[in-house]
Design an enzyme around this catalytic site. Structure first.
Site, PDB file in Angstrom:
ATOM      1  CG  HIS A  26       0.188  -6.287 -11.365  1.00 22.00           C
ATOM      2  ND1 HIS A  26       0.892  -7.174 -10.592  1.00 22.00           N
ATOM      3  CD2 HIS A  26      -0.479  -5.461 -10.507  1.00 22.00           C
ATOM      4  CE1 HIS A  26       0.677  -6.894  -9.304  1.00 22.00           C
ATOM      5  NE2 HIS A  26      -0.150  -5.874  -9.234  1.00 22.00           N
ATOM      6  CG  HIS A 260      -3.161  -2.210 -11.461  1.00 25.46           C
ATOM      7  ND1 HIS A 260      -2.092  -1.446 -11.846  1.00 25.46           N
ATOM      8  CD2 HIS A 260      -2.840  -2.727 -10.243  1.00 25.46           C
ATOM      9  CE1 HIS A 260      -1.163  -1.483 -10.900  1.00 25.46           C
ATOM     10  NE2 HIS A 260      -1.600  -2.256  -9.913  1.00 25.46           N
ATOM     11  CD  GLU A 411      16.495  13.260   4.854  1.00 24.35           C
ATOM     12  OE1 GLU A 411      16.752  14.128   5.716  1.00 24.35           O
ATOM     13  OE2 GLU A 411      15.506  13.325   4.087  1.00 24.35           O
ATOM     14  CG  HIS A 473      16.773  16.283  15.348  1.00 28.53           C
ATOM     15  ND1 HIS A 473      15.505  16.778  15.221  1.00 28.53           N
ATOM     16  CD2 HIS A 473      17.503  16.836  14.343  1.00 28.53           C
ATOM     17  CE1 HIS A 473      15.464  17.616  14.186  1.00 28.53           C
ATOM     18  NE2 HIS A 473      16.656  17.652  13.631  1.00 28.53           N
TER      19      HIS A 473
END
Length: 682
Positions: A26, A260, A411, A473
């Site tokens: 890149h 890129h 999280e 869950h």
């Protein structure tokens, strides 16, 4: 000004030539960020190439890790042990210049980046570590921890949701020594980003409580340098919007997506050299430019000054000095093993029925007070994960002494921030959430394993035993999903003692993360004997074996199912069937034991004359390597259900009676019993 231009062009040419030589990489981002790098590394960054691990160095994180040739060029030019031959070997097998930066492979690379946004979250963790270490160790006239964390980010990093999670928390905690430079070039792989990324990014960061400077010409070294100087004087984290052109210096690739992720090509490279007036051959840096970049003398002087201060600090505050050095090495206190052994002995003696999440908290209460580096946290589930401990205090902006981070419902960011805390040095982070939500943080857990960081992931509510919350869950595939990550130890303890063993093993680790899968429901004490305790430290061991009958059945279980297996053994013995129960709290650790030990635990010398059955309230796929084709696995290969835990275990066939029935069916129970007794020793 002319030298600034030449310094920047050195980066451009090293990046372009390395990518071209590798025919992969890149070039666009390094070429576009070259002046930003000159401003930071040439005028502000405190670092010593002779000692990449100097504790008080500024940290630099390249979050947009695909631009790896930027940091490799900088490390080479400023004097690190990264010779030009390694740049010529960019992206080649076993080189020190891999496709994306990897910590502990390349001297001077602070963190492994590539998954966009995670480097930014790592930087938040590093800045948090700097604040907490400074709060603890700095004394009047002794700012022994006093450095900045700088991070380069691109558009892709800011599109990733983790950037919101981490930067929102950084603003709330007022991490004033965190400075982020945004390479705003408006291009990603798919082209101009305007149709899909229309955020007012500056306002977004202002809303987080950050100090924001917009409109910086990213190709003006002085302008970028002034912005950095301004950011260093603010009490909140800073976000510097640097407007750049991807592939700057390339006449036909500038401002295009083609810049890129592909080599420029030989013809375009010739045009780049002409446009930049760069006469040197590939991988040749003029001596004047090399001297301008070299930071060796400056870095050694800065570290020497800090070392003189530390010498006086040792005299004035010897205890803090010794603790600082211990924490930097990652070594545990001298009395850790004795205190851990005492806690485990008490746990054995008490033999209490309790949830393993509660046993985990008990272990923290016993060990954390004497481990000041231990920093806990939870993703808004502290009361459920039980990751706090007595008098831990909360980490808050403007306050000192906290050892528990309220990460909020974040999280992924929590896991990546913990990686940054560990990378900084001096901290041992752990954080909790429900096991099922490890999916949110999985890539950061994977990165902690890839970087071999001693991070502890506390994952509670480990099975259908959580009950009525239902399949959203209830983790099913998660235990084996985590066990599949290389270099991650995944524990599912059966009782309080195994939980303590898991924590002790996790804390002993210096180059391996751990995941602790802990129960919501109470579990009876199963492990009491010293020999069994030692077996738990090997990840798997014989918990129980019939004394009156030759073993015909070997039951392997983890967590709450160990108790199910133990009661089933009693019922099978009443029918003259001998049983060995193998508790395997950590398959990863068990697999690292000697072949002889593993074979003995699993009674492999008996071949198929022993029926091996694994029992776990989760998917079955990983257990077959232990039971063999003629064995059996009792588990769950569907999603869970909503209902009381007792009913769920009955519904999914994971009760004592189900185990007994399965054993009898497999043994074709009309076979006469063999009453010869096995040797029960291991």
């Amino acid at each position: 000004m002319i030298l600034h231009n030449e310094m920047a062009n050195a980066i451009r040419m090293l990046a372009a030539d390395s990518v071209q030589t590798a025919n992969s990489g890149h070039p666009g981002a390094p070429m576009g960020m070259a002046e930003m790098a000159v401003a930071l590394w040439g005028e502000h960054l405190a670092h010593n190439p002779a000692d990449p691990a100097w504790p008080n160095r500024d940290r630099f994180v390249l979050s947009n890790g695909h631009a790896s040739m930027l940091v490799y060029a900088l490390l080479h030019l400023t004097g690190y042990q990264l010779p030009m031959d390694e740049l010529k070997r960019f992206r080649q097998l076993h080189s020190k210049t891999p496709g994306h930066p990897e910590a502990h492979i390349t001297p001077g690379v602070e963190t492994t980046t590539g998954p966009l946004g995670q480097g930014l979250a790592n930087a938040v963790g590093m800045a948090l570590a700097e604040k907490l270490m400074a709060d603890h160790f700095n004394q009047d006239d002794f700012p022994v921890v006093d450095h900045y964390t700088y991070c380069f980010v691109g558009d892709g990093c800011l599109m990733e949701g983790i950037s919101h999670e981490a930067c929102s928390l950084a603003g709330a905690l007022e991490l004033g020594k965190l400075i982020v430079l945004y390479d705003s070039n408006g291009i990603s792989i798919d082209g101009q980003i305007t149709p899909w990324f229309g955020d007012d990014t500056a306002e977004r960061f202002r809303a987080y409580g950050w100090h924001v400077i917009e409109g910086i010409d990213g190709h003006d070294v002085d302008a970028v340098s002034r912005a950095i100087a301004s950011a260093k004087s603010t009490p909140t984290p800073s976000f510097l919007v640097c407007n750049t052109h991807i592939g700057a210096g390339s006449p036909n690739r500038v401002n295009t997506a083609r810049a890129h992720g592909e080599p420029l090509g030989e013809n375009e490279l010739k045009l780049v050299r002409e446009q930049l007036n760069w006469a040197s051959a590939p991988f040749v840096i003029p001596e004047k430019i090399r001297q301008a970049w070299d930071n060796t003398a400056k870095g050694e002087k800065a570290q020497a000054s800090w070392a003189r201060m530390m010498h006086n600090y040792a005299k004035a505050h010897p205890d803090l000095y010794n603790e600082f050095n211990r924490r930097q090495t990652g070594e545990l206190p001298d009395d850790f093993e004795a205190k851990a052994a005492n806690h485990m002995a008490q746990t054995c003696q008490q033999a209490q029925t309790m949830a393993t999440r509660k046993a985990s908290q008990n272990c923290l209460n016993a060990l954390a007070p004497d481990l000041p580096e231990l920093l806990g946290g939870s993703a808004d589930l502290t009361g459920s994960n039980l990751t706090n401990f007595t008098d831990c205090g909360a980490v808050r902006a403007g306050e000192k002494g906290g050892r528990h981070v309220n990460y909020g419902v974040r999280e992924f960011a929590m896991a990546a921030i913990m990686n940054g805390l560990a990378l900084h040095g001096g901290m041992r982070p752990y954080g909790g959430t429900f096991a099922v939500f490890s999916d949110y943080s999985r890539n950061a857990i994977r990165m902690s394993a890839l970087m071999r960081l001693p991070v502890v992931h506390v994952l509670t509510h480990d099975s259908i035993g959580l009950g009525e919350d239902g399949p959203t869950h209830q983790p099913i595939e998660h235990a084996w999903s985590l066990r599949a990550i290389p270099d991650l130890d995944t524990w599912r303890p059966c009782d309080a003692l195994e939980t303590s063993v898991a924590w002790v093993c996790a804390l002993r680790q210096r180059k391996r993360p751990s995941a602790l899968l802990l129960s919501r429901q109470n579990l009876p004490a199963m492990v009491t004997e010293a020999a069994q305790q030692l077996g738990a430290f090997k990840g798997g061991y014989s918990l129980y074996q019939s004394e009156k009958f030759k073993v015909r059945v070997l039951l392997i279980a983890t967590g709450s199912e160990v108790h199910v297996a133990r009661i089933a053994a009693n019922q099978l013995e009443s029918q003259n069937i001998g049983v060995r129960i193998v508790s395997m709290p950590c398959t990863n650790l068990f697999d690292r034991q000697s072949q002889e030990y593993r074979a003995k635990v699993l009674m492999m010398e008996r071949g198929d004359s022993v029926l091996r059955i694994a029992i776990e309230a989760g998917c079955t796929q990983g257990w077959w390597k232990y039971v063999g084709f003629k064995g059996d696995v009792m588990g769950i290969d569907t999603f869970g259900e909503s209902g009381p835990a007792v009913e769920l275990f009955q519904h999914f066939g994971l009760t004592t009676q189900h185990v007994v029935n399965r054993v009898l069916q497999r043994l074709e129970h009309n076979e006469p019993a063999n009453t010869e007794v096995d040797d029960v020793t291991l």
